[in-house]
Design an enzyme around this catalytic site. Sequence first.
Site, PDB file in Angstrom:
ATOM      1  N   GLN A 274      37.024  69.920  44.625  1.00  0.00           N
ATOM      2  CA  GLN A 274      37.545  69.824  46.186  1.00  0.00           C
ATOM      3  C   GLN A 274      38.354  71.025  46.818  1.00  0.00           C
ATOM      4  OE1 GLN A 274      39.733  65.921  45.872  1.00  0.00           O
ATOM      5  NE2 GLN A 274      40.849  66.940  44.176  1.00  0.00           N
TER       6      GLN A 274
ATOM      7  N   ASP B  45      37.989  61.964  35.333  1.00  0.00           N
ATOM      8  CA  ASP B  45      37.500  60.993  36.449  1.00  0.00           C
ATOM      9  C   ASP B  45      37.582  59.643  36.282  1.00  0.00           C
ATOM     10  OD1 ASP B  45      34.083  60.686  38.011  1.00  0.00           O
ATOM     11  OD2 ASP B  45      35.781  59.512  38.071  1.00  0.00           O
TER      12      ASP B  45
ATOM     13  N   ASP C  50      45.480  55.315  43.776  1.00  0.00           N
ATOM     14  CA  ASP C  50      45.826  56.271  44.880  1.00  0.00           C
ATOM     15  C   ASP C  50      44.833  57.356  44.808  1.00  0.00           C
ATOM     16  OD1 ASP C  50      48.613  58.629  45.127  1.00  0.00           O
ATOM     17  OD2 ASP C  50      47.214  57.641  46.831  1.00  0.00           O
ATOM     18  N   SER C  51      43.640  56.947  45.583  1.00  0.00           N
ATOM     19  CA  SER C  51      42.574  58.122  45.630  1.00  0.00           C
ATOM     20  C   SER C  51      42.522  58.598  46.850  1.00  0.00           C
ATOM     21  CB  SER C  51      41.134  57.242  45.212  1.00  0.00           C
ATOM     22  OG  SER C  51      40.757  56.616  46.042  1.00  0.00           O
TER      23      SER C  51
ATOM     24  N   GLU D 128      44.019  61.339  36.842  1.00  0.00           N
ATOM     25  CA  GLU D 128      43.732  62.307  37.813  1.00  0.00           C
ATOM     26  C   GLU D 128      42.582  63.323  37.579  1.00  0.00           C
ATOM     27  OE1 GLU D 128      44.878  63.134  41.080  1.00  0.00           O
ATOM     28  OE2 GLU D 128      43.218  64.895  40.864  1.00  0.00           O
TER      29      GLU D 128
ATOM     30  N   HIS E   4      54.340  55.707  49.351  1.00  0.00           N
ATOM     31  CA  HIS E   4      54.568  55.757  47.744  1.00  0.00           C
ATOM     32  C   HIS E   4      55.389  54.477  47.625  1.00  0.00           C
ATOM     33  CE1 HIS E   4      53.380  60.191  47.993  1.00  0.00           C
ATOM     34  NE2 HIS E   4      52.254  59.395  47.488  1.00  0.00           N
TER      35      HIS E   4
END
Length: 285
Positions: free
Chosen positions: A33, A140, A158-159, A108, A64
Amino acid sequence: MSEKKVVSETLYDGYAQSFTVTEQLFEVKTEHQHLEIVETPFMGRVMLLDGVVQTTEKDEFIYHEMMVHVPLFAHPDPKRVLIIGGGDGGIVREVMRHKNIEHVTQVEIDASVVEMCKEYFPRHSQGAFDDVRLNLVIADGKEFVANCKEKFDVIISDSTDPIGPGEVLFTSDFYADEKNNCLAEGGIMVAQNGVPFMQGEEISNTYTRLSRLYNDTSFYVMPVPTYVGGFMTLAWASDDAGLRRQTAEQIRQRLEASAIETRYYNADVHVAAFALPNYVQALMK
Ligand code: SAM
């Protein structure tokens, strides 16, 4: 004098928030990304992935705290936590404040996010990436849950939004593997699920997919100023509907026993967050 410029978010066609930027601190096209970190006078440092705001120094505490303390105080005795995504370190920071947690695995996909957030957002992780209880896996999340052999009491996804690498984390296959392979008996799953006023189809899709797998599927809300368009929803799923319906007194006792101090979360906010307006309930079909 560093040049002043404006950065606009690219999440929606025809509607955007923008930031006056005093300095671009970091930018790279990673394998997964486009990662950008900018200094802004209004929100402090801001991280964008593929042009979408992920976190800011000023308002990260709201998201959070709510993503972590709601499931961790709802679960009667959480010991093991799985975090999917969360590369900025805010989630793992809040999880590690729970001294009863014995093990955390964080999956992550992008190591650059972790490394750059350690450097430019030190107050997000506050050393949590070095906690001995953490097993940080760069992979992944979809592949991880497909091959997972461990069980976790709470799973926190938390994507990014369902575009780019985050898209797979909103699929039925992911949710099924996550529940069948990774979630312990009596466990709770929560997931970032967008701003319903702007991304209503995310609510409908997630509700349909999760309610096929869990006895109790719903959402809870909180207002994060830089997730524009009203409050943000987090998906909630478990096989014990009672976990979502505990009283403020029950939650308050656990919060007080933990001695965790918060800036947004409290027992009354915990209970109130599950109250959904009609237009959101109408999306849960
Ligand atoms: N709080 C933000 C939000 O609500 O949009 C999300 C912040 S966090 C930075 C999102 C993380 O998800 C990023 O670090 C990104 O690299 C990670 N991510 C995206 N797709 C992933 C995948 N398939 N597996 C694991 N992590 C993923």
